[in-house]
Enzyme design. Sequence first.
Site, PDB file in Angstrom:
ATOM      1  N   GLU A  39     -18.291 -53.363  49.028  1.00  0.00           N
ATOM      2  CA  GLU A  39     -19.977 -53.948  48.685  1.00  0.00           C
ATOM      3  C   GLU A  39     -20.964 -54.212  47.373  1.00  0.00           C
ATOM      4  OE1 GLU A  39     -23.170 -54.501  50.764  1.00  0.00           O
ATOM      5  OE2 GLU A  39     -21.118 -55.036  52.947  1.00  0.00           O
ATOM      6  N   ASP A  73     -13.322 -34.806  37.296  1.00  0.00           N
ATOM      7  CA  ASP A  73     -14.464 -36.227  37.667  1.00  0.00           C
ATOM      8  C   ASP A  73     -15.304 -36.170  36.195  1.00  0.00           C
ATOM      9  OD1 ASP A  73     -15.395 -33.382  36.864  1.00  0.00           O
ATOM     10  OD2 ASP A  73     -17.379 -34.275  38.163  1.00  0.00           O
ATOM     11  N   GLU A 140     -11.737 -39.628  39.156  1.00  0.00           N
ATOM     12  CA  GLU A 140     -12.527 -39.164  40.980  1.00  0.00           C
ATOM     13  C   GLU A 140     -13.638 -40.781  41.033  1.00  0.00           C
ATOM     14  OE1 GLU A 140     -15.093 -35.939  42.650  1.00  0.00           O
ATOM     15  OE2 GLU A 140     -16.226 -36.913  41.718  1.00  0.00           O
ATOM     16  N   ALA A 152     -26.714 -39.088  51.296  1.00  0.00           N
ATOM     17  CA  ALA A 152     -26.512 -37.938  49.960  1.00  0.00           C
ATOM     18  C   ALA A 152     -26.711 -38.558  49.199  1.00  0.00           C
ATOM     19  CB  ALA A 152     -24.660 -38.547  49.400  1.00  0.00           C
TER      20      ALA A 152
END
Length: 200
Positions: A39, A73, A140, A152
């Site tokens: 998306e 990350d 990451e 989230a």
Amino acid sequence: MREWARFLLTYKFALDEVNTKLNILNEEFQFIHDYNPIEHVKTRIKAPESIAAKLKRKNLELSMASAGLHIRDIAGVRIICSFSTDIYRIHEMICRQDDVKVIEVKDYIKNPKPNGYQSLHLIVEIPIFLTSGVERVMVEIQIRTSAMDFWASLEHKIYYKFNASVPETIGRELKETAAIIASLDERMLKLNEEAKSCRV
């Protein structure tokens, strides 16, 4: 400061490489299957202050070498897709790239976190080609559905308000809401499969 800027620039280049790969994979998949599994994609690079804070929390040396070795990350990619099956499809496509080395996989979909969080996390090494030669940079990659991303994002805002000490009742409701989100993903996947069978 210039050294840190040069250090973070390599992570920016790694994100550029990942973005290019994802765009190619998505366009090719669209051409072959008349469907795009991705998306949208979000990217970010940790600020030097965040890197330093993480090194301090881990009781590690405050240096670029330490950051490059221990913080995986610094460069982050979040891939948002429509259906849960897309997550594993994208994962497979990334793993099939010869120049991408998968270092670690954490599947929080099959094994959600205690608070209900769901996503598929990958740590990968990406080669970047510089004037001085090739460097391999860790990135990451988080892959999740739109519904998982919605949960989230709001969960993060709630935790921020409580400085991570969320009251038990709110924590319990967040976990219950995560289960509802997972159920919604399953229902939407089923509807999509039914819709495809009706078209045939």
